[in-house]
Design an enzyme around this catalytic site. Structure first.
Site, PDB file in Angstrom:
ATOM      1  N   CYS A  39       0.845  -1.198   0.000  1.00 28.77           N
ATOM      2  CA  CYS A  39       0.000   0.000   0.000  1.00 28.77           C
ATOM      3  C   CYS A  39       0.881   1.249   0.000  1.00 28.77           C
ATOM      4  CB  CYS A  39      -0.893  -0.006   1.245  1.00 28.77           C
ATOM      5  SG  CYS A  39      -2.040   1.400   1.292  1.00 28.77           S
ATOM      6  N   ASP A  99       0.432   3.796   1.711  1.00 28.59           N
ATOM      7  CA  ASP A  99       0.411   4.375   3.062  1.00 28.59           C
ATOM      8  C   ASP A  99       1.833   4.671   3.572  1.00 28.59           C
ATOM      9  OD1 ASP A  99       0.265   4.503   6.029  1.00 28.59           O
ATOM     10  OD2 ASP A  99      -1.844   3.994   5.701  1.00 28.59           O
ATOM     11  N   ARG A 123       3.001   4.805   6.375  1.00 27.17           N
ATOM     12  CA  ARG A 123       3.434   4.036   7.547  1.00 27.17           C
ATOM     13  C   ARG A 123       3.956   2.643   7.191  1.00 27.17           C
ATOM     14  NH1 ARG A 123      -2.246   4.520  10.389  1.00 27.17           N
ATOM     15  NH2 ARG A 123      -2.747   4.052   8.201  1.00 27.17           N
ATOM     16  N   HIS A 179      -2.062  -4.034   5.037  1.00 28.68           N
ATOM     17  CA  HIS A 179      -1.874  -3.615   6.433  1.00 28.68           C
ATOM     18  C   HIS A 179      -3.213  -3.345   7.090  1.00 28.68           C
ATOM     19  CE1 HIS A 179      -2.516   0.848   5.929  1.00 28.68           C
ATOM     20  NE2 HIS A 179      -2.362   0.486   4.679  1.00 28.68           N
ATOM     21  N   CYS A 218      -5.941   0.029   7.002  1.00 27.19           N
ATOM     22  CA  CYS A 218      -5.760   0.591   5.652  1.00 27.19           C
ATOM     23  C   CYS A 218      -6.934   1.517   5.315  1.00 27.19           C
ATOM     24  CB  CYS A 218      -5.662  -0.539   4.623  1.00 27.19           C
ATOM     25  SG  CYS A 218      -5.377   0.050   2.946  1.00 27.19           S
TER      26      CYS A 218
HETATM   27 CO    CO Z   1      -3.400   1.200   3.063  1.00 28.35          CO
END
Ligand code: CO
Length: 214
Positions: free
Chosen positions: A42, A44, A46, A98, A101
């Site tokens: 992803c 993202d 993080r 994750h 998400c």
């Molecule tokens: Co995500």
């Protein structure tokens, strides 16, 4: 602000740290990359691929998009997969989702966000496909977490179904496709145990894992 001086400064320090440890690090990498893994994860912030598995530059080839989706008409993702499998000859493809998400959560919420709804539609399809199992989970957080896992499992299946992976397997190439999930709350990865090295194995792993929902 037209410049980001602190980032350039960080970079100088990082490059120095790397060459202090290993003077030929960058000159070696400049000639070629030979990563063993392709990471599909992803976007993202993080979930930075290299960092969470402790790998240096040159060790993992990466493709990231919202909610780690593998779509058969996405030429960006397919080009990355093809290059990784046929040119770099990676031995592992890791689809890593994750918990928490935002993309998966948005897909579960049925709200209308605009253009991205078309992308999230792929995750809504996953949700619909597994609606019975998901609806049986009372707790909203647990349901969201399960959808994150099911999304990874379905994307692993999509990777396996591509002509790229099918061709590699039919030529006898050793190539494993893995499904993992990362918890942003504790920094730990979990193997969803759907690792497959052939078409038959993929169907078997998928049946076992999704049957747990039934
Ligand atoms: Co995500």
């Amino acid at each position: 602000m037209k410049t980001l001086p602190h980032l350039i400064e960080n970079n100088r320090e990082w490059a120095k740290h790397m060459t202090d440890d290993d003077p030929s690090f960058f000159s070696r990498l400049a000639h070629q990359q030979s990563p063993e893994c392709l990471w599909i994860g992803c976007s993202d912030s993080r979930v930075p691929a290299n960092q969470i598995v402790g790998l240096d530059p040159g060790e993992v080839f990466v493709h990231r998009n919202i909610a780690n989706v593998v779509v058969h008409s996405d030429f960006n993702c397919l080009s990355v997969l093809e290059f990784a499998v046929h040119v770099l000859e990676v031995k592992h493809v890791i689809v890593c989702g994750h918990y928490g998400c935002g993309g998966v959560k948005a897909a579960g919420a049925d709200s209308h966000l605009g253009l991205i709804d078309n992308w999230l539609r792929h995750i809504r399809d996953v949700r619909q496909k597994h609606s019975e199992a998901l609806n049986a989970i009372d707790d909203q957080t647990a349901r969201d977490r399960r959808l994150c896992e099911l999304n990874v499992i379905e994307q692993v299946r999509n990777v396996c179904h591509t002509t790229i992976v099918q061709q590699a397997w039919s030529r006898g190439r050793s190539l494993s496709v893995h499904g993992w999930i990362y918890d942003v709350a504790d920094g730990l990865l979990k193997d969803l145990e759907v690792t497959t090295e052939s078409s038959q194995e993929m169907e078997e792993a998928y049946r076992i894992v999704t049957a747990l929902d039934g």
